[in-house]
Design a protein around this motif. Structure first.
Motif: not given
Length: 306
Positions: A234-242, A258-259, A280-284
């Motif tokens: 599980l990573d923000a760089r992932g190309a596929v949604g969970v 880690s966060e 959404g764009p409001n949270a990294e």
């Protein structure tokens, strides 16, 4: 008239700075060894341990041993949460509403009550602020990583990489119980372990969901792959949604980073696929416990539909 000592570079040198000091120490060591039969090392001094005293907080724990929860509020909250305890120490004469409630909760739970003096509690807690009450939590028994593969079909194991907050660990265990995971895998080093804080956040689910320790997380993930499990990171760089993870219906390892840093490089490279939670764009990023809960819900939903 007494002679004045000279100041400055011409002052009397210390014994160890004189030319004969080393030879004399060697001779003394040899003489001592001949007399006692015990070899000694000359010219060395015993120095006090360089380790600093433990930080004096309301909770003291050892890496491998019982944990002590100290202070009236932490103790009563731990007992309210049903955290397993091996003993409750109460200082002679300590009494207020929280102490009385702690004694009642401990008695109802069958926890032994022990009376102790202030000096004894000071020694137990390394002089932490204990307020006359200390709860001893027994050492948690970790499972072996292989044990997590014997609890359900298809398997779902949640592995944590770099998660250091015990409260996040407790929250993830709680979600694992809710969504049918076999257990949680944590690294042996630089990672959160099962503490009183983890027990409290798990709302008692640590009693039914095992936590295993991996000496080397990458090596254990590879062993899981060899056993037929798909490893998804599980990573923000992932190309596929969970929610679109096709492998969710089969034996699966969900790796949560880690966060702040996410997955480490070696762990990310070991994963079969990196997946993400669309946001959404409001949270990294999301808190690790929240992200793991969302991912497990999506995996559980997909399994129910298959």
């Amino acid at each position: 008239m007494a002679k004045r000592r000279k100041k400055g570079p011409s002052h009397t040198p210390k014994a160890e700075d004189r030319h004969w000091y080393g030879k004399r120490q060697t001779a003394r060591a040899a003489k001592s060894a001949t007399r006692t039969g015990t070899p000694t090392t000359a010219g060395t001094r015993r120095t006090p341990s360089s380790s600093a005293p433990a930080e004096r907080t309301g909770r003291r724990s050892a890496p491998d041993g019982p944990e002590l929860v100290t202070g009236r509020n932490p103790v009563v909250e731990a007992l309210r949460a049903g955290i397993p305890a091996s003993a409750l120490y109460v200082m002679t004469g300590a009494s207020d509403d929280r102490v009385r409630e702690s004694i009642k909760l401990a008695t109802d739970a069958g926890v032994p009550l022990l009376e102790a003096g202030r000096a004894e509690l000071d020694r137990m807690t390394d002089r932490a602020v204990h307020q006359g009450i200390v709860l001893q939590v027994p050492e948690y028994r970790y499972a072996h990583p292989d044990d997590l593969l014997q609890r359900g079909t298809p398997e779902l194991v949640v592995a944590l990489d770099g998660v250091t907050d015990p409260r996040n660990l407790g929250a993830i265990v709680r979600s694992a119980a809710a969504f049918g995971a076999n257990g949680v895998l944590v690294p042996e080093r630089r990672a959160a372990g099962v503490t009183a804080g983890a027990w409290k956040t798990s709302a008692g689910t640590l009693a039914s969901v095992p936590v295993a320790r991996a000496t080397n997380l990458v090596r254990t993930l590879k062993a899981y792959q060899s056993a037929g499990l798909f490893v998804a990171g599980l990573d923000a760089r992932g190309a596929v949604g969970v929610g679109d993870l096709e492998a969710a219906s089969g034996p699966l390892v969900l790796v949560v980073g880690s966060e702040g840093k996410g997955l480490s490089r070696l762990v990310a490279e070991t994963c079969d696929l990196l997946i993400n939670i669309p946001m959404g764009p409001n949270a990294e990023s999301l808190n690790a416990g929240v992200a793991a809960g969302i991912a497990m819900y999506e995996i559980s939903s997909r399994r129910r539909r298959s």
